[in-house]
Design an enzyme around this catalytic site. Structure first.
Site, PDB file in Angstrom:
ATOM      1  NE  ARG A  49      -2.972   0.211   3.310  1.00  0.00           N
ATOM      2  CZ  ARG A  49      -2.335   0.307   4.492  1.00  0.00           C
ATOM      3  NH1 ARG A  49      -1.605   1.372   4.763  1.00  0.00           N
ATOM      4  NH2 ARG A  49      -2.426  -0.660   5.372  1.00  0.00           N
ATOM      5  CE1 TYR A 101     -18.213  10.426 -15.527  1.00  0.00           C
ATOM      6  CE2 TYR A 101     -16.920  10.600 -13.514  1.00  0.00           C
ATOM      7  CZ  TYR A 101     -17.738   9.875 -14.359  1.00  0.00           C
ATOM      8  OH  TYR A 101     -18.083   8.596 -14.023  1.00  0.00           O
ATOM      9  CG  ASP A 171     -10.443  15.552 -14.994  1.00  0.00           C
ATOM     10  OD1 ASP A 171      -9.717  14.997 -15.843  1.00  0.00           O
ATOM     11  OD2 ASP A 171     -11.433  15.004 -14.492  1.00  0.00           O
ATOM     12  CE  LYS A 196     -13.332   7.384 -18.919  1.00  0.00           C
ATOM     13  NZ  LYS A 196     -13.296   7.404 -17.493  1.00  0.00           N
TER      14      LYS A 196
HETATM   15  N1  PLP Z   1     -12.688  12.751 -15.046  1.00  0.00           N
HETATM   16  C1  PLP Z   1     -13.250  12.686 -16.262  1.00  0.00           C
HETATM   17  C2  PLP Z   1     -13.123  13.849 -17.206  1.00  0.00           C
HETATM   18  C3  PLP Z   1     -13.965  11.541 -16.644  1.00  0.00           C
HETATM   19  O1  PLP Z   1     -14.532  11.481 -17.863  1.00  0.00           O
HETATM   20  C4  PLP Z   1     -14.063  10.457 -15.727  1.00  0.00           C
HETATM   21  C5  PLP Z   1     -14.801   9.214 -16.080  1.00  0.00           C
HETATM   22  O2  PLP Z   1     -15.484   9.123 -17.065  1.00  0.00           O
HETATM   23  C6  PLP Z   1     -13.474  10.576 -14.471  1.00  0.00           C
HETATM   24  C7  PLP Z   1     -12.770  11.728 -14.165  1.00  0.00           C
HETATM   25  C8  PLP Z   1     -13.561   9.453 -13.455  1.00  0.00           C
HETATM   26  O3  PLP Z   1     -12.682   8.433 -13.796  1.00  0.00           O
HETATM   27  P1  PLP Z   1     -12.903   6.858 -13.489  1.00  0.00           P
HETATM   28  O4  PLP Z   1     -14.065   6.409 -14.300  1.00  0.00           O
HETATM   29  O5  PLP Z   1     -11.591   6.268 -13.904  1.00  0.00           O
HETATM   30  O6  PLP Z   1     -13.148   6.744 -12.015  1.00  0.00           O
END
Ligand code: PLP
Length: 364
Positions: A49, A101, A171, A196
């Site tokens: 961890r 998101y 992000d 992604k």
């Molecule tokens: N940030 C963005 C722009 C996203 O599109 C997503 C998921 O679709 C996330 C964060 C969250 O990521 P995760 O699905 O890997 O938890």
């Protein structure tokens, strides 16, 4: 960033780390625990961890790509975002991109409803200028936003954040460090859904946090060890393997997207195309929202699925999928209406993708 080009850093990730055997592919250490040479001594690794040699290779590579001091990889994009918010004290105030998101919105809404933090939302820099004050502790920014592709200048937002002693978190999931390096433009922390583009094959759930300053990075690593969202060794290895081809994949996805946009812009069934000119995410407003079900059914190459950034092309319906947890009146107030579809372009032969869209769009 080292003086090597990104493609070189990516392809070489993990090579020369196995001094003993010279393996080219990064070694995978599954052991959860490590023997100590003696009392008060450590090889550098104690417990998985806290630290793992395979995950270290990935974190060092990601920190280099985003020009940060320290990266922490986590079990999902959402756990990466949660880790960042656990850095702040209870009662902190945040300003957040209005379009974002749906899962991030759901998390912010949940911690606000429990009185842990408070959130206000902004559409553009002018709006942010009016809302920011020294009481704000952090700004959370998506640019371009998911799914409306709104863009703001990270530099301008960073200046406003600095002037008010707030931390700027970006992000960077949609553009990746190949097209946007927020830390170089003044942001303090970058987060990614590693699920992604970075991993890119629709087979790993992962998140990434990268801090510009070592002190913040060390505190985030301490928090990750404390609460335990750290990515497993096997997924870290698979992530390294996938990251090697990031630039080749992303260039092809972007090239395909640019060609597809030209077709979509001329199509009578489409009211409006949202595309920033970079990356491989496109959103479209279709002429008749009631035919969306038939359109999705007619697709033969694109899959109707959530997520984005992988080599397989996907189409998402944000209203019932990724953004369903944003109350309808809120999402529609800023333009996320039920006639919107989001397209994640993959690496398939672009003519096949265009033909597939054209034949499915015939339902409108
Ligand atoms: N940030 C963005 C722009 C996203 O599109 C997503 C998921 O679709 C996330 C964060 C969250 O990521 P995760 O699905 O890997 O938890």
């Amino acid at each position: 960033m080292s003086n090597k080009q990104i493609a070189t850093i990516l392809a070489q990730l993990g090579n020369r780390t196995d001094q003993q055997n010279g393996s080219i592919s990064a070694p995978l250490f599954l052991s959860t625990t490590y023997a100590h040479p003696g009392l008060g001594q450590s090889t550098g690794y104690d417990y998985i961890r806290t630290k793992n040699p395979t995950r270290d290779i990935l974190e060092e590579g990601l920190a280099q790509l985003e020009a940060g001091a320290r990266a922490v990889v986590t079990s999902s994009g959402m756990s990466a975002i949660q880790l960042v918010f656990s850095y702040f004290s209870a009662g902190s105030k945040f300003l957040v991109s209005r379009d974002l998101y749906g899962g991030s919105f759901r998390f912010f809404d949940d911690i606000e409803s429990k009185g842990i933090a408070s959130f206000d939302y902004f559409n553009e820099v002018e709006d942010l200028k009016e809302k920011i004050s020294e009481e704000v502790d952090g700004i959370f920014l998506e640019t371009p936003t998911n799914p409306l592709m709104n863009e703001v200048s990270i530099k301008e937002v960073a200046q406003l954040a600095k002037a008010n002693q707030a931390l700027l978190i970006v992000d960077n999931t949609f553009l990746t460090p190949l097209r946007q390096r927020p830390l170089e433009e003044g942001a303090d922390i970058v987060v990614h859904s590693g699920t992604k583009y970075l991993s890119g094959h629709n087979d790993i759930l992962a998140g990434v946090v990268i801090a510009k300053e070592a002190e913040i990075g060390e505190k985030l690593a301490w928090l990750a060890n404390t609460t335990g969202p750290t990515l497993s060794a096997f997924d870290s290895w698979l992530f390294i393997r996938s990251l090697k081809t990031l630039e080749v994949r992303f260039n092809q996805q972007e090239k395909n997207a640019q060609e597809i946009v030209q077709t979509l812009e001329k199509h009578p069934a489409i009211k409006k195309v949202l595309y920033t000119g970079v990356g491989a995410m496109i959103s479209i407003f279709v002429a008749d929202q009631h035919k969306i079900g038939d359109f999705l059914q007619a697709l033969k190459v694109f899959s109707f699925a959530e997520s984005l950034g992988g080599v397989e092309s996907l189409i998402t319906y944000p209203t019932t999928q990724t953004h369903a947890d944003i109350p309808q009146e809120v999402r529609e107030s800023y333009g996320l209406t039920p006639d919107l579809l989001r397209i994640s372009v993959g690496i398939e032969q672009v003519d096949d993708l265009i033909k597939d869209l054209e034949q499915a769009l015939a339902v409108f």
